[in-house]
Design a protein around this motif. Structure first.
Motif, PDB file in Angstrom:
ATOM      1  N   ALA A 143     -51.166   0.272 -45.679  1.00 45.35           N
ATOM      2  CA  ALA A 143     -52.439  -0.211 -45.157  1.00 45.35           C
ATOM      3  C   ALA A 143     -52.484  -1.730 -45.078  1.00 45.35           C
ATOM      4  N   LEU A 144     -51.774  -2.402 -45.978  1.00 50.04           N
ATOM      5  CA  LEU A 144     -51.785  -3.865 -46.013  1.00 50.04           C
ATOM      6  C   LEU A 144     -50.688  -4.481 -45.151  1.00 50.04           C
ATOM      7  N   ALA A 145     -49.875  -3.653 -44.508  1.00 46.24           N
ATOM      8  CA  ALA A 145     -48.833  -4.183 -43.624  1.00 46.24           C
ATOM      9  C   ALA A 145     -49.486  -4.846 -42.406  1.00 46.24           C
ATOM     10  N   PRO A 146     -48.844  -5.898 -41.872  1.00 48.36           N
ATOM     11  CA  PRO A 146     -49.437  -6.623 -40.727  1.00 48.36           C
ATOM     12  C   PRO A 146     -49.742  -5.740 -39.523  1.00 48.36           C
ATOM     13  N   ASP A 147     -48.930  -4.708 -39.333  1.00 47.97           N
ATOM     14  CA  ASP A 147     -49.125  -3.854 -38.155  1.00 47.97           C
ATOM     15  C   ASP A 147     -49.830  -2.539 -38.487  1.00 47.97           C
ATOM     16  N   ALA A 148     -50.565  -2.514 -39.592  1.00 44.51           N
ATOM     17  CA  ALA A 148     -51.207  -1.271 -40.020  1.00 44.51           C
ATOM     18  C   ALA A 148     -52.236  -0.799 -39.004  1.00 44.51           C
ATOM     19  N   VAL A 149     -52.308   0.516 -38.838  1.00 43.12           N
ATOM     20  CA  VAL A 149     -53.292   1.129 -37.959  1.00 43.12           C
ATOM     21  C   VAL A 149     -54.609   1.277 -38.715  1.00 43.12           C
ATOM     22  N   ARG A 150     -55.709   0.964 -38.064  1.00 39.30           N
ATOM     23  CA  ARG A 150     -57.008   1.065 -38.706  1.00 39.30           C
ATOM     24  C   ARG A 150     -57.551   2.487 -38.571  1.00 39.30           C
ATOM     25  N   GLU A 151     -57.771   3.137 -39.734  1.00 42.08           N
ATOM     26  CA  GLU A 151     -58.365   4.479 -39.763  1.00 42.08           C
ATOM     27  C   GLU A 151     -59.393   4.513 -40.894  1.00 42.08           C
ATOM     28  N   PRO A 152     -60.613   4.026 -40.645  1.00 37.65           N
ATOM     29  CA  PRO A 152     -61.624   3.974 -41.703  1.00 37.65           C
ATOM     30  C   PRO A 152     -61.882   5.316 -42.376  1.00 37.65           C
ATOM     31  N   THR A 153     -61.775   6.399 -41.613  1.00 39.29           N
ATOM     32  CA  THR A 153     -61.988   7.716 -42.213  1.00 39.29           C
ATOM     33  C   THR A 153     -60.953   8.000 -43.291  1.00 39.29           C
ATOM     34  N   ASP A 154     -59.704   7.610 -43.039  1.00 40.96           N
ATOM     35  CA  ASP A 154     -58.654   7.807 -44.032  1.00 40.96           C
ATOM     36  C   ASP A 154     -58.910   6.971 -45.275  1.00 40.96           C
ATOM     37  N   SER A 155     -59.394   5.753 -45.105  1.00 42.70           N
ATOM     38  CA  SER A 155     -59.718   4.905 -46.256  1.00 42.70           C
ATOM     39  C   SER A 155     -60.765   5.580 -47.133  1.00 42.70           C
ATOM     40  N   ALA A 156     -61.793   6.128 -46.505  1.00 44.89           N
ATOM     41  CA  ALA A 156     -62.848   6.800 -47.258  1.00 44.89           C
ATOM     42  C   ALA A 156     -62.301   8.007 -48.017  1.00 44.89           C
ATOM     43  N   THR A 157     -61.386   8.754 -47.397  1.00 39.92           N
ATOM     44  CA  THR A 157     -60.795   9.920 -48.055  1.00 39.92           C
ATOM     45  C   THR A 157     -59.988   9.511 -49.282  1.00 39.92           C
ATOM     46  N   VAL A 158     -59.202   8.440 -49.156  1.00 38.25           N
ATOM     47  CA  VAL A 158     -58.407   7.974 -50.291  1.00 38.25           C
ATOM     48  C   VAL A 158     -59.315   7.496 -51.410  1.00 38.25           C
ATOM     49  N   ARG A 159     -60.352   6.747 -51.068  1.00 42.25           N
ATOM     50  CA  ARG A 159     -61.293   6.277 -52.097  1.00 42.25           C
ATOM     51  C   ARG A 159     -61.891   7.462 -52.867  1.00 42.25           C
ATOM     52  N   THR A 160     -62.299   8.495 -52.131  1.00 42.42           N
ATOM     53  CA  THR A 160     -62.909   9.652 -52.769  1.00 42.42           C
ATOM     54  C   THR A 160     -61.902  10.391 -53.635  1.00 42.42           C
ATOM     55  N   ALA A 161     -60.675  10.536 -53.156  1.00 41.08           N
ATOM     56  CA  ALA A 161     -59.647  11.242 -53.923  1.00 41.08           C
ATOM     57  C   ALA A 161     -59.302  10.510 -55.201  1.00 41.08           C
ATOM     58  N   VAL A 162     -59.199   9.197 -55.129  1.00 43.44           N
ATOM     59  CA  VAL A 162     -58.880   8.406 -56.317  1.00 43.44           C
ATOM     60  C   VAL A 162     -59.999   8.510 -57.345  1.00 43.44           C
ATOM     61  N   ASP A 163     -61.227   8.561 -56.887  1.00 44.06           N
ATOM     62  CA  ASP A 163     -62.367   8.709 -57.769  1.00 44.06           C
ATOM     63  C   ASP A 163     -62.367  10.114 -58.387  1.00 44.06           C
ATOM     64  N   ALA A 164     -62.297  11.142 -57.546  1.00 39.13           N
ATOM     65  CA  ALA A 164     -62.435  12.518 -58.031  1.00 39.13           C
ATOM     66  C   ALA A 164     -61.289  12.959 -58.921  1.00 39.13           C
ATOM     67  N   LEU A 165     -60.060  12.605 -58.563  1.00 36.72           N
ATOM     68  CA  LEU A 165     -58.891  13.126 -59.284  1.00 36.72           C
ATOM     69  C   LEU A 165     -58.376  12.203 -60.372  1.00 36.72           C
ATOM     70  N   LEU A 166     -58.430  10.901 -60.142  1.00 41.31           N
ATOM     71  CA  LEU A 166     -57.924   9.942 -61.125  1.00 41.31           C
ATOM     72  C   LEU A 166     -59.030   9.291 -61.945  1.00 41.31           C
ATOM     73  N   GLY A 167     -60.263   9.440 -61.503  1.00 43.12           N
ATOM     74  CA  GLY A 167     -61.371   8.850 -62.243  1.00 43.12           C
ATOM     75  C   GLY A 167     -61.477   7.349 -62.107  1.00 43.12           C
ATOM     76  N   VAL A 168     -60.852   6.799 -61.070  1.00 44.82           N
ATOM     77  CA  VAL A 168     -60.839   5.351 -60.865  1.00 44.82           C
ATOM     78  C   VAL A 168     -61.823   4.996 -59.764  1.00 44.82           C
ATOM     79  N   SER A 169     -62.771   4.155 -60.079  1.00 44.11           N
ATOM     80  CA  SER A 169     -63.744   3.699 -59.107  1.00 44.11           C
ATOM     81  C   SER A 169     -63.222   2.450 -58.401  1.00 44.11           C
ATOM     82  N   LEU A 170     -63.121   2.527 -57.084  1.00 39.56           N
ATOM     83  CA  LEU A 170     -62.632   1.395 -56.316  1.00 39.56           C
ATOM     84  C   LEU A 170     -63.778   0.692 -55.576  1.00 39.56           C
TER      85      LEU A 170
END
Length: 416
Positions: free
Chosen positions: A389-416
């Motif tokens: 995601a941080l690569a210079p040529d990364a594709v923007r997919e806001p929906t994917d960002s939201a999914t990762v945030r939710t997964a990290v919260d739900a499964l790892l318990g980490v709030s981003l």
């Protein structure tokens, strides 16, 4: 003595967001069988994790253990299972009384202060709270009733007023640890037992009820005025609040013997039922400066001290998740530095709104955690996503960002 039998309160759990679909069944390493086993029941999952003796809360060893079983809860819930979780607090015991005496603090005040600190630390680390956080002091009647059951079954004996359990009455004693006699005796001496006390039938026989000692707290009971033994409390509380055959008995690997061996044996002898738990699951020890963290060595790294120094609790959580829960490992400054960098990287990636492949990240996280709580592998999946995601040529997919945030919260318990 002062009244201290008020009902202990748990902390507030953070909300757990829902994820699409359901995660796979949880498998955990069972110490008693020596292998990874299916740890997912058909219905509600029942979990008992041994809690703190509140005089040195909360060091990183404590935190690592409770975060491990927090992950188990999250996997079960992601798989569609309700969870009933009970945790005890040994708010009266020899180490607590010794610390109170050495520091000139009333033992009940010391316990209350440390329990409150523990609750605060667990909340900051976003550990899902137990349904019941149960103190021994509020449960003396429950424990004494189990000891009475054992006495009625003829598997106890008295020694100078103290009540012991005869381990030889249990033909399957040793099934949890599989330790030999010499190892049992050594560990009993190191971990609160009294194998050298004259008059015992077997050196490792556990104390069930200790008759009142001068200057120490005691309660009236049919067993005489006194207080519960350490192992009996967990036998009684688990049976009272979860019933026999619950799914997972958890704790640090220093509890395999004598604590979990004795707890299981006593419950099984008292009820005439087996097993006490379906699986015995143990977290590794966290060391510092070459030794396991302990108050006696003075090598504790406290969660509250790290928080007070300005460390983000999510970095502390990530530092602990970076180690497989069953492993013994050594805490270093590098652990925290790497976790701070990882947290910053993940947050920057989410802020960028870029990145693709969230479905694959979620699937890999679920697979990793269901496979004996392989948190390091789950972290690696998010690391790869964040780097992309941080690569210079990364594709923007806001929906994917939201999914990762939710997964990290739900499964790892980490709030981003």
């Amino acid at each position: 003595m002062r009244g201290y039998a008020r009902r202990m309160q748990s902390w507030s759990s953070p909300p757990v967001p829902s994820l699409p679909g359901e995660g796979p069944a949880l498998r955990l390493y069972d110490t008693a069988r020596g292998q990874v086993v299916d740890a997912t029941p058909p219905g509600e999952a029942r979990l008992y994790v041994c809690g703190i003796t509140p005089y040195d809360a909360t060091h990183l060893g404590h935190a690592a253990t409770y975060i491990a079983f927090d992950l188990a809860q999250r996997v079960w819930r992601d798989g569609g299972h309700a969870v009933r979780y009970v945790q005890n607090v040994t708010d009266v015991d020899d180490p607590l009384l010794e610390r109170a005496s050495a520091t000139g603090v009333d033992w009940s005040d010391l316990a209350a202060r440390e329990v409150e600190l523990f609750r605060t630390d667990m909340s900051a680390l976003r550990v899902l709270a137990p349904d019941l956080l149960v103190g021994v002091v509020e449960s003396v009647e429950v424990v004494s009733r189990l000891v009475e059951q054992l006495r009625e079954r003829g598997v106890t004996y008295e020694l100078e007023g103290d009540v012991y359990c005869d381990v030889r009455a249990d033909e399957q004693f040793g099934a949890v640890s599989a330790y030999d006699v010499e190892t049992m005796r050594r560990l009993s001496a190191e971990r609160g037992g009294d194998p050298d006390r004259p008059g015992k039938r077997d050196p490792v026989d556990p104390l069930l009820w200790q008759v009142e000692r001068p200057g120490e707290p005691a309660w009236d009971s049919p067993l005489g005025r006194g207080r519960p033994g350490w192992h009996a409390e967990c036998s009684a509380l688990a049976v009272q609040h979860l019933g026999m055959g619950f799914d997972v008995q958890g704790g640090g690997n220093d509890l395999v013997f004598p604590h979990h061996e004795m707890s299981a044996s006593q419950a099984q002898l008292a009820t005439g039922e087996r097993p006490f738990a379906q699986a015995y699951v143990h977290a590794g020890m966290v060391g510092f400066e070459g030794h396991k963290m302990s108050k006696s060595r003075g090598n504790l790294v406290m969660v509250s001290a790290l928080r007070a120094s300005g460390v983000d609790p999510m970095a502390i959580r990530l530092a602990l998740l970076a180690h497989q829960y069953r492993s013994d490992w050594e805490w270093t400054d590098a652990d925290l530095e790497q976790a701070v960098d990882r947290l910053a990287c993940w947050r920057a990636a989410l802020h960028s709104g870029a990145g693709t492949g969230a479905d694959e990240v979620l699937a890999d996280m679920r697979s990793a955690l269901a496979d004996d709580l392989d948190a390091p592998r789950a972290l690696g999946s998010v690391d790869r996503w964040a780097r992309d995601a941080l690569a210079p040529d990364a594709v923007r997919e806001p929906t994917d960002s939201a999914t990762v945030r939710t997964a990290v919260d739900a499964l790892l318990g980490v709030s981003l």
